[in-house]
Write a protein that holds these residues in place. Structure first.
Motif, short mmCIF file in Angstrom:
data_model
loop_
_atom_site.label_atom_id
_atom_site.label_comp_id
_atom_site.label_asym_id
_atom_site.label_seq_id
_atom_site.Cartn_x
_atom_site.Cartn_y
_atom_site.Cartn_z
N GLY A 236 40.44 45.24 35.15
CA GLY A 236 41.28 46.34 35.62
C GLY A 236 41.85 46.08 37.00
O GLY A 236 43.03 46.32 37.24
N TRP A 237 41.01 45.57 37.90
CA TRP A 237 41.48 45.30 39.25
C TRP A 237 42.50 44.16 39.26
O TRP A 237 43.49 44.20 39.99
N THR A 238 42.24 43.13 38.41
CA THR A 238 43.21 42.04 38.31
C THR A 238 44.56 42.57 37.83
O THR A 238 45.61 42.28 38.42
N SER A 239 44.51 43.34 36.75
CA SER A 239 45.74 43.90 36.20
C SER A 239 46.41 44.85 37.19
O SER A 239 47.63 44.85 37.35
N LEU A 240 45.58 45.65 37.88
CA LEU A 240 46.14 46.60 38.84
C LEU A 240 46.85 45.88 39.98
O LEU A 240 47.99 46.21 40.34
N LEU A 241 46.18 44.88 40.54
CA LEU A 241 46.80 44.15 41.64
C LEU A 241 48.08 43.45 41.19
O LEU A 241 49.10 43.48 41.88
N GLY A 242 48.02 42.83 40.00
CA GLY A 242 49.20 42.16 39.49
C GLY A 242 50.34 43.13 39.22
O GLY A 242 51.50 42.86 39.57
N CYS A 366 54.17 31.65 30.04
CA CYS A 366 53.43 31.55 28.78
C CYS A 366 52.17 30.69 28.94
O CYS A 366 51.09 31.06 28.47
N PHE A 367 52.30 29.54 29.61
CA PHE A 367 51.12 28.71 29.85
C PHE A 367 50.10 29.46 30.71
O PHE A 367 48.89 29.40 30.46
N GLU A 368 50.58 30.15 31.72
CA GLU A 368 49.69 30.91 32.58
C GLU A 368 48.97 32.00 31.79
O GLU A 368 47.75 32.21 31.95
N SER A 369 49.68 32.68 30.90
CA SER A 369 49.07 33.75 30.10
C SER A 369 47.98 33.20 29.19
O SER A 369 46.91 33.82 29.05
N VAL A 370 48.22 32.05 28.56
CA VAL A 370 47.22 31.45 27.67
C VAL A 370 45.97 31.04 28.46
O VAL A 370 44.83 31.25 28.02
N GLY A 388 45.20 35.81 40.25
CA GLY A 388 46.32 36.73 40.11
C GLY A 388 46.73 37.35 41.43
O GLY A 388 47.93 37.55 41.70
N LEU A 389 45.76 37.66 42.26
CA LEU A 389 46.05 38.23 43.57
C LEU A 389 46.82 37.25 44.44
O LEU A 389 47.80 37.62 45.10
N ILE A 390 46.42 36.00 44.43
CA ILE A 390 47.10 34.99 45.24
C ILE A 390 48.55 34.81 44.79
O ILE A 390 49.49 34.83 45.60
N CYS A 391 48.73 34.68 43.47
CA CYS A 391 50.09 34.45 42.94
C CYS A 391 50.98 35.66 43.16
O CYS A 391 52.17 35.52 43.49
N LEU A 427 46.24 27.09 39.47
CA LEU A 427 44.96 27.74 39.81
C LEU A 427 44.14 28.04 38.56
O LEU A 427 42.92 27.79 38.53
N ASN A 428 44.77 28.57 37.53
CA ASN A 428 44.01 28.93 36.33
C ASN A 428 43.58 27.70 35.54
O ASN A 428 42.50 27.71 34.92
N TRP A 429 44.40 26.64 35.56
CA TRP A 429 43.98 25.41 34.91
C TRP A 429 42.76 24.82 35.61
O TRP A 429 41.81 24.38 34.95
#
Length: 510
Positions: A236-242, A366-370, A388-391, A427-429
């Motif tokens: 939730g916090w990730t989604s909220l910040l994004g 798309c790559f980031e979402s996967v 997500g916060l950094i980006c 970052l996610n990779w």
């Protein structure tokens, strides 16, 4: 009813997603023609607020419901899965009540001081019942996804898109002309009507599927609540910040265009063209990614629950391979065909502007979402929140800084999108590599499909004006160019040994 395999689920959800994306795109075309660019800009100023509300109330609970339903299903504890749904619904209702009590009395201040346009107030208020219904719908929908039963949400998704299109366009046809604020309110009212159908239908289907006494020993309520919150809060916090940063970016775009010298109406129209015309056009090929993510997340949750990192690696590899094979050619062709297609469909000369770099942004997204789905399925929600916060912060700062420079304008938003998505993929990779030891497959993911897609796009760029020069109409020229480019891509992939008999089916079998 016999459970569907992962391949069957992915194919069904992809078909449904393609249908929904097509209906949604047709809806966007007619909507933009009816209300115009300025109202589209105002509508897309309001809609990011709904994403913020959903992050505050429902997103974390929907992911928790999907993950924990998948885990309990893998362990054969269906009673605990039913307890999970009830816990997620109660958590969502509590969060929604708090948000509604704050937003309703402050709607005027929010519309004027935060959104920067007093005409957004009516749409903002009408979002509250829409969020309530959507949250209930999504929790039950993600229970079915986690339980490997995709038929009920697939059925309701098709009906929802058709009902939304018919209701919104019908309301506009009957009540227009209205001022921009009321026009946005009519659009949101149509959305509420379709959410009533979806939430009621999925709740009834859920109750029917569970029966009176689900099998299993159940789960301790305190432990269950703790596990739900452990998943829901970081998500939730990730989604909220994004979404806060995304909403702020959407609010900044017209404001920074005005700062750069445009008048308010022109700025809102430019924002409406990009968000309501160009981006929906370029996002058409992403239907497969959302469908695959819905299947992939519970599959990775099951692999994590069973302690099988090699299974998680194999499924993540297949997901990234399928993403590259499908998104790269689609983005390459759309980068070439989006400008004329936008002019043809939307009757707007600027639709399709910045198609090339924005198409690259769609690929990276798309790559980031996967990668994010993989990490969430493995229980790494806190790390995705950090990334997500950094980006989001990088994109927000670059949008604020670059767009206010005279002569830069919307190109500053494009720059910010590209830089932030490149950072997000990296970052996610890196996080996923540390989690399960996955290794890059450069040829299968980038070199092979990338070269094939580049060849397809370049040839399409040559073919389309040639077809127009022969006297062919614009619509058949676009269709012929797209089919030729797709065939050329397939031939190039076969020539490189990537497409073999059964290879694509094997890749999709997560």
């Amino acid at each position: 009813m016999k459970p569907m395999s992962a391949l069957q689920s992915t194919v069904l959800l992809t078909a449904v997603s393609l249908f929904s994306q097509g209906v949604r795109f047709i809806y966007q075309v007619f909507l933009s023609r009816i209300v115009g660019a300025e109202v589209m800009g105002l509508f897309h100023l309001v809609m990011p607020v709904m994403s913020v509300f959903m992050s505050l109330t429902a997103v974390g609970f929907t992911v928790a419901c999907s993950q924990m339903s998948a885990r309990y299903k893998a362990l054969g504890n269906h009673k605990a899965a039913a307890q999970t749904v009830r816990t997620c619904v109660m958590g969502f209702l509590c969060a929604f009540g708090i948000v509604a009590l704050i937003v309703a009395p402050l709607s005027d201040a929010i519309s004027v001081h935060l959104l920067g346009d007093a005409r957004s107030r009516l749409g903002l208020l009408l979002l509250l019942p829409c969020v309530l219904l959507t949250g209930l719908e999504n929790i039950h929908k993600h229970f079915f996804y986690g339980s490997d039963n995709v038929r009920p949400p697939a059925f309701t998704e098709i009906c929802e898109q058709l009902i939304r299109t018919g209701t919104v366009l019908g309301l506009l046809w009957y009540f227009l002309p209205q001022n921009p604020e009321r026009t946005v309110g009519l659009i949101v009212c149509g959305m509420i009507c379709c959410e009533v159908f979806s939430s009621v239908t999925l709740t009834l289907l859920y109750r029917r599927s569970m029966g009176r006494a689900p099998a299993g020993e159940g789960a301790d309520p305190e432990v269950l609540r703790s596990n739900v919150l452990r998943i829901a809060l970081p998500i939730g916090w990730t989604s909220l910040l994004g979404n806060l940063m995304g909403a702020w970016t959407s609010i900044l775009i017209p404001q920074r265009l005005v700062r750069a010298g445009a008048d308010v109406s022109t700025a809102m129209s430019a924002f409406g063209v990009m968000s309501g015309m160009t981006m929906p056009l370029l996002s058409l090929p992403t239907a497969f990614i959302s469908a695959m993510g819905l299947v992939l997340l519970p599959k990775l949750a099951q692999a994590a629950a069973l302690g099988r990192p090699e299974l998680a690696r194999r499924r993540a590899n297949k997901a990234l391979t399928a993403t590259a094979w499908l998104i790269l050619p689609a983005a390459s062709l759309m980068a070439v065909l989006a400008p004329p297609l936008g002019r043809l469909l939307f009757r707007e000369s600027t639709a399709g502007t910045y198609a090339g770099p924005l198409a690259l942004g769609v690929v990276l997204t798309c790559f980031e979402s996967v990668l994010i789905v993989c990490l969430n399925g493995l229980g790494k929600q806190t790390l995705t929140a950090r990334n997500g916060l950094i980006c989001g912060a990088v994109q927000l700062f670059l949008t604020w800084w670059r767009m206010a420079i005279p002569g830069v304008g919307l190109w500053g938003y494009v720059e910010a999108l590209l830089i932030s998505t490149v950072l997000g993929v990296w970052l996610n990779w890196r996080t996923l590599k540390k989690a399960i030891g996955i290794k890059p497959m450069w040829f299968e993911w980038l070199v092979g499909p990338g070269l094939s897609a580049l060849l397809s796009g370049l040839c399409a760029n040559l073919l389309y004006p040639l077809l127009l020069g022969t006297g062919l109409e614009e619509a058949p020229a676009l269709a012929s160019t797209f089919l030729f480019g797709l065939l050329l891509y397939l031939c190039a992939m076969v020539a490189q040994g990537l497409f073999t008999r059964g290879s694509f089916k094997k890749t999709l079998a997560l």
